[in-house]
Design a protein around this motif. Structure first.
Motif, PDB file in Angstrom:
ATOM      1  N   PRO A   5     -36.171 -35.735 -45.534  1.00 47.49           N
ATOM      2  CA  PRO A   5     -37.086 -35.492 -44.409  1.00 47.49           C
ATOM      3  C   PRO A   5     -36.421 -35.777 -43.065  1.00 47.49           C
ATOM      4  N   TYR A   6     -36.734 -34.941 -42.094  1.00 45.10           N
ATOM      5  CA  TYR A   6     -36.224 -35.122 -40.740  1.00 45.10           C
ATOM      6  C   TYR A   6     -37.360 -34.959 -39.737  1.00 45.10           C
ATOM      7  N   TRP A   7     -37.239 -35.679 -38.623  1.00 42.28           N
ATOM      8  CA  TRP A   7     -38.219 -35.622 -37.550  1.00 42.28           C
ATOM      9  C   TRP A   7     -37.541 -35.321 -36.224  1.00 42.28           C
ATOM     10  N   GLY A   8     -38.260 -34.578 -35.386  1.00 36.71           N
ATOM     11  CA  GLY A   8     -37.826 -34.439 -34.013  1.00 36.71           C
ATOM     12  C   GLY A   8     -38.299 -35.619 -33.193  1.00 36.71           C
ATOM     13  N   ARG A   9     -37.921 -35.648 -31.914  1.00 32.06           N
ATOM     14  CA  ARG A   9     -38.289 -36.770 -31.050  1.00 32.06           C
ATOM     15  C   ARG A   9     -39.658 -36.588 -30.406  1.00 32.06           C
ATOM     16  N   GLY A  10     -40.195 -35.383 -30.482  1.00 31.90           N
ATOM     17  CA  GLY A  10     -41.531 -35.151 -29.974  1.00 31.90           C
ATOM     18  C   GLY A  10     -41.561 -34.493 -28.609  1.00 31.90           C
ATOM     19  N   THR A  11     -42.673 -33.807 -28.343  1.00 33.18           N
ATOM     20  CA  THR A  11     -42.904 -33.209 -27.034  1.00 33.18           C
ATOM     21  C   THR A  11     -44.356 -33.479 -26.640  1.00 33.18           C
ATOM     22  N   GLN A  12     -44.552 -33.839 -25.374  1.00 36.54           N
ATOM     23  CA  GLN A  12     -45.875 -34.240 -24.901  1.00 36.54           C
ATOM     24  C   GLN A  12     -46.724 -33.008 -24.561  1.00 36.54           C
ATOM     25  N   VAL A  60     -51.721 -28.620 -19.398  1.00 37.25           N
ATOM     26  CA  VAL A  60     -52.554 -27.424 -19.263  1.00 37.25           C
ATOM     27  C   VAL A  60     -54.012 -27.834 -19.101  1.00 37.25           C
ATOM     28  N   GLN A  61     -54.831 -26.877 -18.676  1.00 40.63           N
ATOM     29  CA  GLN A  61     -56.260 -27.120 -18.544  1.00 40.63           C
ATOM     30  C   GLN A  61     -56.976 -26.737 -19.833  1.00 40.63           C
ATOM     31  N   PRO A  62     -58.145 -27.298 -20.065  1.00 41.99           N
ATOM     32  CA  PRO A  62     -58.916 -26.915 -21.260  1.00 41.99           C
ATOM     33  C   PRO A  62     -59.127 -25.411 -21.325  1.00 41.99           C
ATOM     34  N   GLY A  63     -58.960 -24.873 -22.541  1.00 42.73           N
ATOM     35  CA  GLY A  63     -59.112 -23.437 -22.752  1.00 42.73           C
ATOM     36  C   GLY A  63     -57.824 -22.648 -22.644  1.00 42.73           C
ATOM     37  N   GLU A  64     -56.793 -23.258 -22.120  1.00 41.90           N
ATOM     38  CA  GLU A  64     -55.511 -22.576 -21.980  1.00 41.90           C
ATOM     39  C   GLU A  64     -54.686 -22.670 -23.272  1.00 41.90           C
ATOM     40  N   SER A  65     -53.513 -22.040 -23.236  1.00 36.29           N
ATOM     41  CA  SER A  65     -52.661 -21.958 -24.428  1.00 36.29           C
ATOM     42  C   SER A  65     -51.282 -22.539 -24.153  1.00 36.29           C
ATOM     43  N   LEU A  66     -50.630 -22.961 -25.221  1.00 36.97           N
ATOM     44  CA  LEU A  66     -49.230 -23.393 -25.190  1.00 36.97           C
ATOM     45  C   LEU A  66     -48.580 -22.959 -26.494  1.00 36.97           C
ATOM     46  N   ARG A  67     -47.277 -22.763 -26.429  1.00 38.63           N
ATOM     47  CA  ARG A  67     -46.506 -22.447 -27.634  1.00 38.63           C
ATOM     48  C   ARG A  67     -45.386 -23.466 -27.769  1.00 38.63           C
ATOM     49  N   LEU A  68     -45.417 -24.214 -28.854  1.00 41.66           N
ATOM     50  CA  LEU A  68     -44.354 -25.164 -29.137  1.00 41.66           C
ATOM     51  C   LEU A  68     -43.325 -24.527 -30.062  1.00 41.66           C
ATOM     52  N   SER A  69     -42.081 -24.902 -29.853  1.00 41.73           N
ATOM     53  CA  SER A  69     -41.010 -24.457 -30.740  1.00 41.73           C
ATOM     54  C   SER A  69     -40.179 -25.647 -31.175  1.00 41.73           C
ATOM     55  N   CYS A  70     -39.586 -25.527 -32.350  1.00 42.58           N
ATOM     56  CA  CYS A  70     -38.705 -26.565 -32.873  1.00 42.58           C
ATOM     57  C   CYS A  70     -37.470 -25.891 -33.457  1.00 42.58           C
ATOM     58  N   GLY A  71     -36.327 -26.189 -32.873  1.00 43.28           N
ATOM     59  CA  GLY A  71     -35.079 -25.660 -33.386  1.00 43.28           C
ATOM     60  C   GLY A  71     -34.494 -26.619 -34.412  1.00 43.28           C
ATOM     61  N   VAL A  72     -34.254 -26.108 -35.607  1.00 43.67           N
ATOM     62  CA  VAL A  72     -33.657 -26.904 -36.681  1.00 43.67           C
ATOM     63  C   VAL A  72     -32.229 -26.407 -36.864  1.00 43.67           C
ATOM     64  N   SER A  73     -31.262 -27.273 -36.656  1.00 44.96           N
ATOM     65  CA  SER A  73     -29.871 -26.845 -36.734  1.00 44.96           C
ATOM     66  C   SER A  73     -29.067 -27.788 -37.618  1.00 44.96           C
ATOM     67  N   GLY A  74     -27.931 -27.270 -38.070  1.00 48.21           N
ATOM     68  CA  GLY A  74     -27.061 -28.055 -38.936  1.00 48.21           C
ATOM     69  C   GLY A  74     -26.706 -27.259 -40.172  1.00 48.21           C
ATOM     70  N   ARG A  75     -26.275 -27.976 -41.182  1.00 49.34           N
ATOM     71  CA  ARG A  75     -25.923 -27.342 -42.453  1.00 49.34           C
ATOM     72  C   ARG A  75     -27.190 -27.272 -43.303  1.00 49.34           C
ATOM     73  N   LEU A  76     -27.845 -26.123 -43.245  1.00 45.97           N
ATOM     74  CA  LEU A  76     -29.172 -25.950 -43.835  1.00 45.97           C
ATOM     75  C   LEU A  76     -29.067 -25.242 -45.174  1.00 45.97           C
ATOM     76  N   GLN A 136     -30.433 -31.565 -37.025  1.00 43.36           N
ATOM     77  CA  GLN A 136     -31.166 -31.960 -35.816  1.00 43.36           C
ATOM     78  C   GLN A 136     -32.408 -31.096 -35.651  1.00 43.36           C
ATOM     79  N   LEU A 137     -33.482 -31.726 -35.194  1.00 43.13           N
ATOM     80  CA  LEU A 137     -34.719 -31.039 -34.863  1.00 43.13           C
ATOM     81  C   LEU A 137     -35.025 -31.322 -33.398  1.00 43.13           C
ATOM     82  N   VAL A 138     -35.204 -30.278 -32.613  1.00 42.06           N
ATOM     83  CA  VAL A 138     -35.460 -30.434 -31.193  1.00 42.06           C
ATOM     84  C   VAL A 138     -36.683 -29.607 -30.812  1.00 42.06           C
ATOM     85  N   GLU A 139     -37.714 -30.289 -30.328  1.00 42.98           N
ATOM     86  CA  GLU A 139     -38.945 -29.621 -29.913  1.00 42.98           C
ATOM     87  C   GLU A 139     -38.865 -29.203 -28.446  1.00 42.98           C
ATOM     88  N   SER A 140     -39.629 -28.165 -28.111  1.00 45.32           N
ATOM     89  CA  SER A 140     -39.763 -27.716 -26.728  1.00 45.32           C
ATOM     90  C   SER A 140     -41.110 -27.041 -26.552  1.00 45.32           C
TER      91      SER A 140
END
Length: 119
Positions: A107-114, A12-28, A3-7
């Motif tokens: 290949p695996y994909w997460g569901r996405g984060t806006q 945000v306003q222009p010029g600001e920052s964000l940090r995205l994370s994706c947890g990859v779990s399972g039998r890796l 499973q891949l789960v984004e968060s």
């Protein structure tokens, strides 16, 4: 079951920052290339950044170079984490961001984060 789960998305306003994370779990048994993609309204999904299995190699879309940084943490054989630090965000960065990973040769994909950048 892999499973891949984004968060970390948001508004945000222009010029600001964000940090995205994706947890990859399972039998890796093997987690190879990982990456972030995005799809803006009315556009095709595009590559944002990719990183090699050991983090030594990275590649970025020209539109995000020098603003975004991709990283990964190969914590264990049951969990990996993929990150995307996004600085100096612009309205054209508005999109749904997807995590992608090649795990156990599939290949695996997460569901996405806006991510919305607007004043």
């Amino acid at each position: 079951q892999v499973q891949l789960v984004e968060s970390g998305g948001g508004l945000v306003q222009p010029g600001e920052s964000l940090r995205l994370s994706c947890g990859v779990s399972g039998r890796l048994f093997r987690v190879a290339r990982m990456g972030w993609y995005r799809r803006a309204p009315g556009k095709e999904r595009e590559l944002v950044a990719v990183i090699s299995y050991n983090g030594a190699g990275t590649n970025y879309a020209d539109s995000v170079k020098d603003r975004f940084t991709i990283s990964r943490d190969n914590t264990s054989n049951t969990r990996n984490t993929l990150n995307l630090q996004m600085n100096n965000l612009k309205p054209e960065d508005t999109a749904v961001y997807y995590c992608h990973a090649v795990v156990n040769y599939s290949p695996y994909w997460g569901r996405g984060t806006q991510v919305t950048v607007s004043s």
